[in-house]
Write an enzyme that holds these catalytic residues in place. Structure first.
Site, PDB file in Angstrom:
ATOM      1  N   GLU A 260       5.099  12.471 -16.703  1.00  0.00           N
ATOM      2  CA  GLU A 260       5.333  13.741 -16.008  1.00  0.00           C
ATOM      3  C   GLU A 260       4.086  14.001 -15.177  1.00  0.00           C
ATOM      4  O   GLU A 260       3.030  14.340 -15.700  1.00  0.00           O
ATOM      5  CB  GLU A 260       5.552  14.884 -17.000  1.00  0.00           C
ATOM      6  CG  GLU A 260       5.785  16.228 -16.340  1.00  0.00           C
ATOM      7  CD  GLU A 260       5.801  17.388 -17.335  1.00  0.00           C
ATOM      8  OE1 GLU A 260       6.134  18.503 -16.907  1.00  0.00           O
ATOM      9  OE2 GLU A 260       5.459  17.176 -18.506  1.00  0.00           O
TER      10      GLU A 260
ATOM     11  N   CYS B 133       2.648  22.962 -14.063  1.00  0.00           N
ATOM     12  CA  CYS B 133       3.296  21.891 -13.302  1.00  0.00           C
ATOM     13  C   CYS B 133       4.614  22.373 -12.701  1.00  0.00           C
ATOM     14  O   CYS B 133       5.100  21.806 -11.729  1.00  0.00           O
ATOM     15  CB  CYS B 133       3.509  20.665 -14.186  1.00  0.00           C
ATOM     16  SG  CYS B 133       4.365  20.999 -15.734  1.00  0.00           S
TER      17      CYS B 133
END
Length: 389
Positions: free
Chosen positions: A257, A296
């Site tokens: 990720e 994020c």
């Protein structure tokens, strides 16, 4: 010297042999603790996790492993106030931002505990329906899902020391896989403390949960076939992980990720003051200021019809102007600090680069810091940039 946090590996607490890396309060600038992983026997520690932790977890049913997660939830809830204080000191987050990380992590754990309990007393799951392999029904195939015989190494990001830990550990432990946590160094204090509380409470089998603080050197080298690794962080580091011999030669499974530039889009046909227009401004400001933008999933780019460029910029800027920035211990502050001097430098460098190519619609430097010394605190006011091109 401040306390040197210990690592938990091989079923025991062990300190690194080095002086350690200091963690600081990003608002006050004082040293909090140190972390170090120098000299750890990672190969032996990982083997213990696979054999002892993994063996104990695999012997349990899903319902039994779900009960372990529920027990972990109770331990964390008992120390919740301590975690909030640590998040304020080490991450520079205001209370509401700390809740996203701490309560979000605990809630995720409890959700997996409930899901696992619903899976019952089975030790494996069926994968699809039986498939007949011949004319006669006596010759059939059935796939089943069973725990991997390896461990799960989680290399986590700095922005969610709690949620990043438990959102990954919960499904792994429920699936019967032992976990090794490598938190980001800058904010490792909260992660280490949570793991320590759980280990000290004795609610998990030995080797089921380990934590390594400090440098990540050697972690990938200690991985073996059937292990899995999950990384959250930069695309640059992700590329190094993908090219490591553990992945390319030993078939370690990897999940990445990395860097995101999420966007919000206002469709044509809206007007200033409409429900969608106001929602856009509200959400963009929330995403820019929550955890000081260090998520994020945060909105990075805002696309609006050209005719609404000025109005949208003014609406977002008007909301940003009300944001108080500074010491999260002050109840009037709504936006705390970045987590470190390194992040402060990176943000300032990025802003300088972008401001040379776009117009500044809202200048973050216009925000006076509340109860914070601008020469010490890692605070940056919310900045909105715009371009019609």
């Amino acid at each position: 010297m401040t306390e040197l946090l210990q690592n938990h590996l091989g079923g025991r607490w062990v300190a690194g042999s080095g002086a350690g890396t200091a963690l600081f309060d990003p608002v006050l600038g004082n040293e909090l603790v140190r972390v170090d992983a120098t000299g750890l026997d990672l190969h032996a520690g990982f083997a213990f996790a696979r054999e002892q932790g993994g063996g104990a977890l695999r012997a349990m049913s899903y319902r039994e492993r779900a009960a372990l997660l529920a027990a972990v939830v109770k331990v964390l809830q008992a120390h919740r106030d301590d975690y909030y204080a640590m998040a304020t000191a080490n991450s520079g987050t205001v209370k509401n931002d700390s809740a996203v990380d701490i309560d979000g992590g605990i809630y995720t754990l409890s959700t997996y505990a409930k899901l696992g309990d619903g899976l019952g007393d089975r030790q494996y799951l069926l994968d699809g329906e039986p498939a007949r392999l011949a004319k006669e029904p006596v010759f059939q195939s059935q796939h089943v899902l069973v725990p991997t015989r390896g461990l799960a190494l989680f290399i986590n990001a700095f922005n969610f020391p709690s949620w990043g830990l438990w959102e990954k550990a919960a499904p792994a432990l429920l699936s019967g896989v032992p976990v090794v946590i490598k938190p980001a160094t800058a904010t490792a204090w909260l992660t280490q403390r949570m793991v320590k509380d759980v280990i000290d409470a004795g609610v998990l089998p030995a080797g089921a949960l380990s934590v390594v603080c400090g440098s990540s050197a050697g972690l990938m080298d200690a991985l073996a076939p059937f292990d899995v690794v999950s990384f959250t962080g930069s695309a640059e580091t992700a590329a190094l992980i993908r090219s490591h011999p553990a992945v390319t030669q030993r078939s370690v499974r990897v999940n990445i990720e990395a860097d995101s530039v999420n966007s919000a889009l206002l469709l044509p046909g809206e007007a200033p003051g409409s429900e969608a227009f106001d929602l856009l401004a509200k959400e963009v400001v929330r995403e820019m200021t929550q955890k000081s933008g260090q998520k994020c999933t945060a909105i990075r780019r805002v696309f609006v019809p050209e005719a609404l460029y000025t109005a949208a910029g003014e609406a977002i800027s008007a909301r940003l102007a009300k944001t108080t920035v500074g010491n999260p211990r002050n109840e009037g502050v709504r936006m705390g600090a970045l987590v470190s001097r390194a992040q402060l430098g990176a943000v300032r460098e990025g802003l300088t680069y972008l401001q040379a190519q776009a117009e500044t619609l809202h200048d973050g430097t216009a925000h006076p810091l509340v109860d914070a010394d601008a020469a010490v605190a890692c605070c940056v006011g919310p900045t909105l940039l715009g371009t019609r091109n």
